[in-house]
Design an enzyme around this catalytic site. Structure first.
Site, short mmCIF file in Angstrom:
data_model
loop_
_atom_site.label_atom_id
_atom_site.label_comp_id
_atom_site.label_asym_id
_atom_site.label_seq_id
_atom_site.Cartn_x
_atom_site.Cartn_y
_atom_site.Cartn_z
N GLY A 194 37.07 6.02 44.12
CA GLY A 194 37.13 4.82 43.31
C GLY A 194 36.77 4.96 41.85
N ASP A 195 36.09 6.07 41.48
CA ASP A 195 35.74 6.32 40.08
C ASP A 195 35.81 7.82 39.83
OD1 ASP A 195 34.94 6.00 37.46
OD2 ASP A 195 32.84 5.59 37.92
N LEU A 196 36.96 8.40 40.18
CA LEU A 196 37.06 9.86 40.28
C LEU A 196 37.47 10.49 38.95
CD1 LEU A 196 36.59 12.03 42.42
CD2 LEU A 196 39.03 11.95 42.93
N TRP A 197 36.64 10.29 37.92
CA TRP A 197 36.86 11.04 36.70
C TRP A 197 36.11 12.36 36.81
CZ3 TRP A 197 33.34 11.86 32.39
CH2 TRP A 197 32.04 11.39 32.63
N ASN A 200 32.40 12.85 37.67
CA ASN A 200 31.93 12.53 39.01
C ASN A 200 32.36 13.57 40.05
OD1 ASN A 200 30.53 10.31 38.18
ND2 ASN A 200 32.15 8.85 38.66
#
Length: 285
Positions: A194-197, A200
């Site tokens: 969901g926040d896979l930059w 992370n």
């Protein structure tokens, strides 16, 4: 300002251990973070943030761990303001780490979710992505969820802040009208980080996933996030993913559509440069 003494007290309370030493880490935008060495010789990671953010992250980590696909830090406990997990010391990617990450992401996504927009079990519907609020609301299909809960709220916030003008907001709106016609739009819901930059993805010989904002969604959204900010060995990650779970034809052409969400979030948090990128992505859609 959160002190090391506050971290010491919170970790001792949550874990039941004595504390040998506490070291403050360079935290993200949304929290203060600490490496804490316990009296049994182990080390844990502690962070403090808003109560709903802590609850959402704890539930997200547990849900991702349940899939057994990509390593995530184990949760030792949490309360209203603190989360304590394993501390994973970074030492860079190993020689096969990128391929393992690609295969692991494919398995994680295949673990599925009850619906597009579904929060992790036990996780709050009102969660966070960084410092931005994020609503997890189950929907019958991905286009409805993505437009209603991942694009339009941030368009409104950016317009209210003056970051996005009416003309540019209309460009994004026209792109939203086309989301349902994109290839792969009818895929079953995947279990997303969901926040896979890239920040992370924590490299410690292998790739560990940290700071998730997990929910049910379209698997290409996670991959688009990796493309937005880069990732070591990204071509190898994608190739290994495709070996396990091939993406629908034309997936590269849809990257911009899936990047609308993170770009608009960044426009809300950090300003106009990201708004211009979001409008450019919408124009490609």
């Amino acid at each position: 300002m959160v002190s090391t003494e506050q971290a010491r007290e919170a970790v001792s309370r949550i874990t039941g251990h004595g504390i040998e030493r506490v070291r403050q880490l360079g935290g993200g935008d949304a929290s203060a973070a600490f490496a804490v060495h316990l009296d049994d010789g182990s080390a844990v990671f502690a962070k403090t943030a808003e109560e709903s953010s802590i609850a959402a992250e704890a539930a997200s980590l547990a849900w991702l761990a349940e899939a057994g696909a990509v390593p995530v830090p184990a949760v030792h406990g949490h309360d209203g303001r603190w989360l304590v997990t394993d501390h994973i010391a970074a030492d860079g990617p190993g020689p096969r780490a990128a391929e393992d990450l690609g295969r692991g992401l494919a398995a994680l996504h295949a673990a599925g979710a009850p619906a597009h927009g579904a929060p992790p079990p036990g996780g709050p519907a009102d969660a966070w992505i960084g410092l931005a609020p994020m609503r997890n609301e189950p929907c019958a299909d991905w286009p409805s969820f993505y437009v209603t809960h991942r694009v339009e709220p941030y368009v409104r916030m950016a317009r209210d802040a003056g970051t996005l003008c009416a003309r540019d907001a209309e460009v994004v709106s026209r792109a939203c009208d086309r989301i349902g016609g994109l290839g792969g739009a009818d895929e079953a819901p995947s279990r997303l980080h969901g926040d896979l930059w890239s920040g992370n993805v924590h490299w410690a010989g292998q790739a560990w996933l940290i700071d998730p904002a997990a929910h049910g969604g379209h698997r290409e959204t996670d991959l688009a996030m990796l493309h937005l900010f880069g990732c070591p060995g990204l071509d190898r990650v994608v190739a290994a993913y495709q070996e396990v779970s091939p993406l629908a034809p034309g997936w590269r052409d849809r990257i911009g559509a899936h990047q609308l969400f993170p770009l608009l979030v960044h426009a809300v948090l950090f300003g106009g440069g990201y708004a211009a990128q979001a409008v450019a992505a919408a124009q490609r859609v």
